[in-house]
Design a protein around this motif. Structure first.
Motif: not given
Lengths: 996, 97
Positions: B39-40, B42-44
């Motif tokens: 998820w990180a 994808y986010l950052y």
């Protein structure tokens, strides 16, 4: 009047009108067509300025926009005063008032020249080395003194009285520079249907052709051919000629900024004319014909008034008809100075000697000089000069040293060859390549749709300049999609001056301690540059910043190549390896006025006002800026300050009824079959079960889990939501919604419409709100049972359709009346009249803030700062835990976002109820802890609460909810303030009032 | 100022557009099934491309539509613009056009 330096040739000068102007308060006469420089030279004036650092007397070095010394202030009044103009570009007119700069008390006796005696103590990096200690002295002592001593002209004391405009333009071919190459390019490019703009920074087009008395083109003398070419271009409807127009900057995709000076040369400009126009030109193809700039030679004391570039002197004689001196020493590394010397001799000057740096001098121009009896000394240098306010003599010796001969003179001409003007090419990200032959950088590979022609490409023979211009013009038109109507040829008769050149310092090894200027404007000598290399600076970018060479307003047009040469020789590294400083716009200094254009005064930042704004203004409201809106802040009555007004407004709202303009709230209408599903995905809350006619407070996160916006949302129908956002967040929220809808979920049938400006919103808050509204409303039952808190009804108010929200941001019984914006003021006034019996009180944003803070309601952007989760803000209840997904949901379970010691929203009550905390103040546990004290939070909101008769505050505090009752410290400059942690809801915690 | 060819409106000046960052990063269909690291990412995590960069733009002061552009970050030359849902031409991220 003395204009003994005016050339009497029986042609140009005689037909020009006399023009009167003043310089430093003294009256002078020049002739029409003169620049301030040529007019002063005609009067024998060479001393025009004092140098930046040493305050040495300085004169004209050049005749164009590369001038480093002759900076002047122009303007009879402060509102029309412009500092730092170049005397070589300022055109004179009757009544022109100009003055020199950077001198006190006068140009001839300037106290600042004392720096000259301390010059041994003012080496490169002087400021960095000297003013480091004590640190406190910088602001109070060193900086003010340095600022007064150094620097250029003074900023005008009054606002600019002139007007500036901005114009967008498109063309097929833009040609920059109207010298021989640019004119040929224009003739060829416009010999088709292509639209062509030809611009030139000078008043007159023609460039070097205007100073050429020996060349001929198509059988005509150069100046005559120029006039004919311009006549032809003027006749073509597809050509726009723009003189006095500088192409100052290249921006991506062939976007070129032009600055057109419209009125600066006029005595009495028409009132409807702007002073300048900023042209933003998007050209399909560009032809760069920017020419080349002559390089000075770096020799001892090369900066005295009366020492100038050889070709500049040629321009003064041939174009303006003035002789810059009568006893001339020429110092050169190339043939072009011989041509200049011959032109000066023809105008009556005596050429004492031509000192040639080259081992041997030969060829057409050298032979011609010798034939005319001019003494030529090759393999020699000028190793020193004398004269304070004007050069008096030159010391000449062999290049390697030896005995010097002193030659009297009032003018020394110098030439180290020519540097192609690659500024715009380089700004367009084209790659430069170093030419060993020219000792200069020339254009290499292009990135944008442009080509360089003529001297800026490194071509100096007139025949090849014109040929390359013509070819470039044809090529540009063809690439823009136009075919030429035929090809013409040009017959050029001109003797080439070759391409010999020199960079660096010409000083002998024995002259290491002498000063020879590399950068005239920033007072940087070869010695300074060598010092920088000895101190370890090797890249030209570092040398430049350490010595400031090339960092003046002329951006090193004359100095950069010589600085490179000095560094290259000193560290024995080839020039291309030393690097090249970056060319940045603007090419020449450009006024702020032209960039500001019409964006000044009221037009600087347009103001948005609600339809109720004029009413509030008439009531004497004070306004504050919120986003781009003006909002009523508070409504002071006679004798009231803000504190008193807000206390009264709060009390009236809590006790009876207050009225508030909430029209600036962002509004988005979300419509479609999948509207509820879209809402589910965008907001933390669950929307599926919200019935039409009900409201819900919605929280929106960014994908990283932090609060982005909030607002009350009304479900108007199963497929229709009326969403409100914060005042400042409306555009951001709509943009994010559009992003997800268009790019992630294009399958959803949803339409988003901004309705912020369609609705006026009138908030009516307080125990009597219902009583005021009831008589005005048709078709809606306002009773508590029929219309409970957080519901919405449609009907009419004062005959106007309304979406009536029962909602409260104050904790009181409240309504928000949405009516079409055009009816906002009428409905407001009707409600206000109906409220009179209840003492209805208008309140502003400050009272709104206090009332909501008493209730612990957050304001996004005040309680939140982009690192606050719903749980941090105490809004965990608004998160639909059962929902599979929504924007930001996954982030809420990231380890950092579930830590127990995150900052959480709490209330703070100061121990002394009279003390109001400062918003933004930091909170600590132990104020006696040695600095740095660990900070555990900060105050987000703080007010005087008239309702509670004490100060109140909201704060974000680490692990705040587990600190209830704890006493924390807020250290301030005048002592530590103690405060107790309490629940964030400080008034009516059960919400009995708003459900009334 | 860039000249950007909106696939819906034609060439318009950059001032009408808003850049939307790297293109072709689809939001995971089921974010809750991802690990924190996934998820990180994808986010950052985004490419810092030198060369051809496929990026999103929105014609904010025009038609309001999002679209993609392939821009060379070293020259700012935009090789191609295309609609949402379409794939970039064969060139891969970072390639010299």
């Amino acid at each position: 009047m003395t204009d003994t330096y005016r050339v009497r040739r029986g042609d140009v000068a005689e037909s020009r009108n006399a023009v009167h102007f003043t310089f430093d308060g003294k009256s002078y006469q020049g002739l029409a067509g003169d620049t301030l420089a040529s007019a002063l030279i005609a009067n024998g004036v060479h001393l025009v300025g004092r140098s930046f650092k040493y305050h040495r007397p300085r004169g004209f070095v050049s005749a164009g926009s590369e001038e480093p010394n002759a900076l002047v202030g122009v303007g009879a009044t402060q509102s029309r005063y412009t500092p730092n103009l170049l005397a070589t570009q300022v055109e004179i007119y009757d009544g022109l008032v100009a003055e020199s700069q950077n001198r006190w008390p006068s140009l001839e006796t300037d106290a600042g020249f004392l720096n000259e005696y301390f010059s041994a103590f003012l080496p490169a990096g002087f400021y960095y080395k000297t003013f480091m200690w004590p640190r406190t002295a910088w602001k109070k002592l060193y900086e003010p003194v340095i600022r007064r001593m150094a620097g250029l002209g003074k900023a005008p004391a009054e606002p600019d009285a002139d007007r500036y405009t901005q114009v967008f333009a498109h063309c097929d071919v833009l040609i920059v520079g109207a010298g021989p190459a640019g004119l040929a390019a224009a003739l060829e490019a416009s010999n088709s249907d292509a639209t062509v703009i030809l611009c030139d920074e000078q008043a007159e087009m023609g460039g070097s052709l205007l100073s050429d008395r020996s060349a001929s083109i198509d059988g005509m003398q150069a100046a005559e051919w120029t006039r004919a070419a311009l006549d032809e271009l003027r006749k073509r409807p597809n050509v726009k000629l723009m003189s006095r127009t500088t192409a100052f900057g290249w921006y991506p995709h062939n976007f070129v900024g032009l600055n057109e000076r419209v009125t600066d040369h006029l005595s009495n400009p028409a009132t409807n004319q702007p002073r300048e126009r900023l042209w933003q030109v998007r050209a399909k193809e560009v032809v760069l014909a920017a020419g080349a700039i002559e390089r000075p030679l770096v020799f001892t004391d090369n900066d005295r008034p009366g020492i100038m570039l050889a070709d500049a002197a040629r321009t003064y004689v041939n174009r303006y008809g003035v002789v810059p001196g009568k006893q001339v020493v020429v110092f050169t590394a190339c043939d072009s100075a011989y041509r200049a010397a011959l032109d000066l001799k023809a105008a009556g000057a005596r050429i004492q000697v031509i000192v040639d740096l080259r081992k041997s001098a030969s060829g057409h121009w050298v032979d011609k000089a010798r034939a005319e009896g001019i003494k030529v000394r090759s393999d020699s240098i000028v190793r020193g000069t004398s004269g304070w306010l004007r050069v008096k003599s030159a010391q000449i010796s062999n290049a390697q040293g030896g005995d010097a001969e002193t030659v009297a003179c009032d003018l020394i001409l110098m030439s180290g060859g020519f540097t192609p003007s690659v500024h715009l090419f380089s700004q367009s990200r084209g790659k430069l390549s170093y030419s060993e032959e020219l000792r200069a950088y020339v254009p290499g590979e292009s990135v944008e749709r442009e080509r360089s022609v003529g001297a800026c490409k490194g071509l100096f023979a007139l025949e090849s300049v014109i040929e390359s211009g013509a070819k470039g013009g044809r090529d540009a038109a063809a690439k823009a999609g136009f075919s030429p109507r035929g090809e013409r040829s040009y017959t050029v008769s001109a003797q080439s001056v070759g391409a010999d050149a020199f960079i660096g310092s010409v000083m002998t090894d024995h002259q290491a301690e002498k000063r020879a200027w590399v950068d005239f404007q920033n007072d940087v000598t070869a010695k300074d540059v060598r010092l920088a290399t000895r101190e370890g600076f090797r890249s030209i970018e570092h040398v430049k910043r350490y010595t400031t060479t090339g960092m003046a307003t002329d951006q090193g047009k004359l100095s950069n190549m010589n600085a490179l040469g000095v560094v290259s020789k000193q560290i024995d590294v080839a020039v291309p390896k030393v690097g090249l400083t970056t060319f940045r716009p603007p090419y020449t200094p450009t006024t702020f006025g032209s960039f500001a254009g019409q964006s000044r005064g009221d037009l600087f930042d347009p103001v948005r006002k609600t339809s109720i704004h004029p009413w509030a203004e008439a009531q004497g409201a004070q306004f504050e800026d919120v986003g781009v809106w003006k909002r009523a802040w508070y409504f002071p009555q006679v004798g009231e300050d803000m504190h008193a007004a807000v206390a009264r407004e709060c009390k009236a709202t809590r006790e009876s009824v207050g009225i508030f303009d909430a029209s600036t709230l962002g509004k988005i209408e979300i419509v479609g079959k999948d509207a509820a599903e879209f809402m589910n995905r965008m907001y933390t809350n669950a929307w599926t079960k919200l019935e039409p006619g009900r409201l819900r407070y919605g929280v929106m996160l960014r994908e990283d889990g932090f609060i982005m916006d909030d607002g009350v949302v009304g479900r108007m129908a199963t497929d229709r939501f009326h969403v409100t956002t914060t005042t400042g967040g409306a555009a951001r929220v709509l943009s994010m919604m559009e992003d997800y809808l268009q790019t992630e979920w294009p399958d959803l049938e949803v339409w988003l419409t901004s309705t912020t400006e369609q609705w006026s919103v009138i908030a009516l808050q307080g125990p009597n709100a219902r009583k005021v509204l009831e008589p005005l409303v048709e078709g809606i039952d306002l009773s508590a049972d029929a219309m409970p808190h957080m519901s919405v009804r449609e009907g009419r108010i004062c005959g106007v359709p309304t979406r009536l929200f029962r909602v409260s941001f104050t904790g009181e019984l409240g309504f928000e009346v949405n009516v079409p914006a055009g009816y906002g003021r009428a409905v407001w006034e009707a409600i206000f009249a109906a409220g009179k019996p209840y003492g209805i009180t208008p309140y502003g944003t400050e009272t709104m803030h206090v009332l909501r803070a008493e209730k612990g309601y957050i304001i996004v952007g005040q309680e939140t700062d982009g690192t606050v989760t719903p749980d941090d803000a105490g809004l965990g209840w608004a998160v639909g835990k059962a929902k599979r997904d929504f924007v930001g949901k996954r982030s809420l379970s990231r380890p950092a976002l579930v830590r127990e010691d995150r900052k959480q929203l709490v209330g703070l009550l100061t121990t002394d109820p009279k003390v109001v905390l400062e918003e933004g103040a930091q909170i600590v546990l132990d104020p006696t802890h040695p600095i740095p004290v660990p900070m555990i939070g900060h105050v987000t909101s703080s007010y005087w609460s008239a309702t509670l008769n004490r100060s109140i505050a909201l704060a974000l505090v680490r692990g705040g909810r587990s600190r209830m009752g704890e006493e924390l410290s807020i250290p301030m400059p005048d002592g530590v303030i103690k405060a107790k942690v309490v629940d964030s809801i400080l008034f009516d915690p059960k919400g009995e009032r708003l459900n009334a | 100022m860039l000249l950007i060819n909106c696939p819906y409106c034609g060439p318009r000046p950059e001032a009408e557009f808003v850049n939307g960052g790297q293109a072709h990063i689809a939001r995971p269909a089921d974010p809750m099934s991802l690990t924190d690291d996934e998820w990180a990412a994808y986010l950052y995590m985004r490419d810092n491309t030198k060369g051809l960069h496929h990026e999103r733009w929105r014609h904010a002061n025009g038609c309001g539509r999002f679209f993609n552009a392939s821009r060379d970050t070293t020259t700012d030359i935009i090789k191609r613009t295309y609609r949402m849902g379409e794939r970039p031409e064969a060139e891969h991220q970072g390639a010299k056009p």
